[in-house]
Design a protein around this motif. Structure first.
Motif, PDB file in Angstrom:
ATOM      1  N   LEU A   6      -9.845  -9.116   8.411  1.00  0.00           N
ATOM      2  CA  LEU A   6      -9.748  -8.139   7.341  1.00  0.00           C
ATOM      3  C   LEU A   6     -10.291  -8.711   6.132  1.00  0.00           C
ATOM      4  CD1 LEU A   6      -6.387  -6.910   8.433  1.00  0.00           C
ATOM      5  CD2 LEU A   6      -8.425  -5.470   8.363  1.00  0.00           C
ATOM      6  N   GLU A   7     -10.564  -9.746   5.849  1.00  0.00           N
ATOM      7  CA  GLU A   7     -11.046 -10.306   4.467  1.00  0.00           C
ATOM      8  C   GLU A   7     -12.400  -9.869   4.449  1.00  0.00           C
ATOM      9  OE1 GLU A   7     -11.435 -14.578   4.698  1.00  0.00           O
ATOM     10  OE2 GLU A   7      -9.514 -14.878   4.672  1.00  0.00           O
ATOM     11  N   GLY A   8     -12.452  -9.114   2.778  1.00  0.00           N
ATOM     12  CA  GLY A   8     -13.865  -8.506   2.571  1.00  0.00           C
ATOM     13  C   GLY A   8     -13.977  -6.937   2.725  1.00  0.00           C
ATOM     14  N   ILE A   9     -12.932  -6.423   3.543  1.00  0.00           N
ATOM     15  CA  ILE A   9     -12.749  -5.266   3.912  1.00  0.00           C
ATOM     16  C   ILE A   9     -11.817  -4.496   2.652  1.00  0.00           C
ATOM     17  CG2 ILE A   9     -11.932  -3.344   5.289  1.00  0.00           C
ATOM     18  CD1 ILE A   9     -12.334  -5.080   7.658  1.00  0.00           C
ATOM     19  N   SER A  10     -12.576  -3.477   2.127  1.00  0.00           N
ATOM     20  CA  SER A  10     -11.806  -2.870   0.835  1.00  0.00           C
ATOM     21  C   SER A  10     -10.693  -2.101   1.125  1.00  0.00           C
ATOM     22  CB  SER A  10     -12.739  -2.261  -0.120  1.00  0.00           C
ATOM     23  OG  SER A  10     -13.533  -1.218   0.653  1.00  0.00           O
ATOM     24  N   GLU A  11     -10.964  -1.316   2.312  1.00  0.00           N
ATOM     25  CA  GLU A  11      -9.918  -0.290   2.799  1.00  0.00           C
ATOM     26  C   GLU A  11     -10.067  -0.413   4.410  1.00  0.00           C
ATOM     27  OE1 GLU A  11      -8.690   4.099   1.549  1.00  0.00           O
ATOM     28  OE2 GLU A  11     -10.826   3.937   2.235  1.00  0.00           O
TER      29      GLU A  11
END
Length: 478
Positions: A281-286
């Motif tokens: 999930l790293e780097g996923i803003s939403e």
């Protein structure tokens, strides 16, 4: 009195004495049954042997039947359908089981509860199954759904009246794409119906229950071995496709017991589907729990995963889970969810959806599902000895129905025979609806008693001899 308390053992002793069965084997069975009550073993063995000897001395010469022990090479177990499902669930990774007591489903949950502390290959790693008897079936389905959202493999177990109460919770699970398993034990219906008797009346109900439309899988077992493996497969389907899976079992299977080879656990495979962890999930803003995808299946996370805030609601929602009544979103969400049925049709192998027995080129083809399987196969064997050739198509995944492969199989036969334990021939009607292929004959039974080999044989023989009406209703059983 003590004699009254031992009436079952006395009856067993008389029965096996009449059959001239090996007394040592019966002795061992009594010792196993009362293993946790050593004080009562001796008096039950005394009662058993007294009754056995009495039957041998007084009645055996006038009794023309015997039961001889057979030698087998592989280890075997004596097991019921309820127990097979329970063991399958535990080995399949079930860690939360909810239920409200109802016949014939409760035996499964009670068996899991009796063995809820599990031994693992690592002595210092404890494991177990949490079994919860809830206040009602509404709580049972909702609690199981909640557990599934936390990442546990979760299931509930019920029968017709209980499933009726679960329907709103089932719809919630469908809307929120929850991988929950419902083990549905059919009995005589409607209403309370025949609570201690058999039936196959609930096929259409299992397929359509719930307000609105949402995808589900309905898997029907035909024998005790299938009960075991299907209990595991149900979890795999639920998590891979993120939807409720209803495992349909007839009461005749649930409460029947038989001796069979020990299940081959090397065949067990566990597929958990696409689950994202924190690193992914790293780097996923939403994070979008209900992201639109070609397959209809969105990457999921378990509740509490860092960086994956999302919402679950009974209302229609957008990709994040926020309530939305916007028309274009509604259209896309409906199509996303229902697209899973196409994905299932493509990705689940045909051999997991149907079984075929007998001659694929036969003029006559039997179509059935569930517990009639055993009686049908034995009747076919008897008819084969008389020179008759028949095919038998057992439908295991009744929803979504594998329509295209079925059309080719069904159209190849000259005459199609629908064999079911309900009034209207529900599977035959569903096949007609989905394929356009009709059944030429119906063999039906709905008196609450399982189908027997003899009556299925007689009904099939009439059809093969050209002497049968379009619809035959079987009535064996007191």
């Amino acid at each position: 009195s003590q004699v009254t308390r031992m009436i079952n053992v006395l009856t067993v002793g008389i029965s096996f004495g009449l059959l001239n069965y090996d007394l040592k084997l019966v002795d061992n069975a009594v010792k196993a049954v009362f293993a946790e009550k050593p004080k009562v073993i001796d008096m039950n063995l005394y009662a058993l042997r007294t009754a056995y000897d009495y039957a041998r001395e007084n009645f055996s010469t006038n009794f023309n039947h015997s039961l001889l022990a057979t030698s087998v090479k592989e280890p075997r177990i004596f097991i019921s359908g309820n127990q097979a499902v329970a063991i399958g669930k535990v080995l399949g990774g079930c860690r939360i089981q909810t239920y409200y007591p109802i016949t014939p489903a409760a035996d499964e949950s009670e068996h899991i509860e009796a063995h809820e502390i599990l031994k693992t290959t690592k002595a210092d790693v404890p494991a177990g199954v949490v079994v919860v008897q809830t206040e009602d079936e509404i709580a049972a389905i909702n609690m199981a759904s909640g557990a599934a959202l936390t990442g546990a493999r979760a299931s509930t177990s019920t029968s017709g009246p209980g499933f009726s109460l679960m329907v709103e919770g089932l719809s919630w699970a469908g809307m929120n794409e929850v991988p929950v398993v419902i083990t549905y034990y059919q009995r005589g219906a409607p209403s309370t119906g025949l609570p201690t008797r058999h039936g196959q009346d609930d096929l259409r109900f299992a397929i359509h229950a719930g307000h609105g439309e949402f995808p589900r899988i309905v898997l029907a077992s035909g024998d005790i071995q299938e009960c075991f493996y299907d209990a595991i497969t149900a979890f795999n389907y639920a998590e891979k496709f993120q939807l409720p899976v209803i495992h349909l079992i007839d009461k005749a299977l649930a409460n029947s017991s038989q001796t069979m080879p020990v299940f081959d656990i090397s065949k067990i495979r566990i597929f958990r589907g696409e689950i994202l962890d924190e690193s992914e999930l790293e780097g996923i803003s939403e994070y979008k729990r209900f992201a639109f995808t070609e397959s209809g299946v969105s990457p999921r996370v378990v509740l509490g995963t860092r960086g994956a805030v999302h919402w679950y609601a009974g209302d229609e929602h957008n990709e994040v889970g926020h309530i939305s009544e916007e028309s274009q979103n509604r259209t896309r969400m409906m199509e996303k969810r229902m697209r899973k049925l196409e994905t299932i049709d493509k990705e689940v192998p045909l051999e997991e959806k149907i079984n075929f027995f007998g001659n694929r080129d036969a003029e006559y083809l039997i179509v059935s599902w569930g517990s009639p399987k055993g009686a049908i196969i034995e009747a076919m064997e008897r008819l084969a000895e008389e020179g008759f050739s028949i095919g038998f198509l057992q439908v295991r995944m009744v929803h979504p129905l594998p329509a295209k492969p079925l059309i080719g199989i069904l159209q190849k036969a000259e005459k199609r025979i629908d064999v079911e334990m309900n009034f209207s021939g529900q599977l035959g009607g569903i096949i007609m609806e989905k394929t356009g292929v009709h059944m030429d004959f119906q063999i039906l039974k709905y008196n609450g008693r399982p189908m027997t080999t003899t009556e299925v044989y007689n009904a099939l023989k009439l059809i093969l001899m050209g002497k049968a009406p379009k619809r035959q209703v079987l009535t064996y059983g007191s």
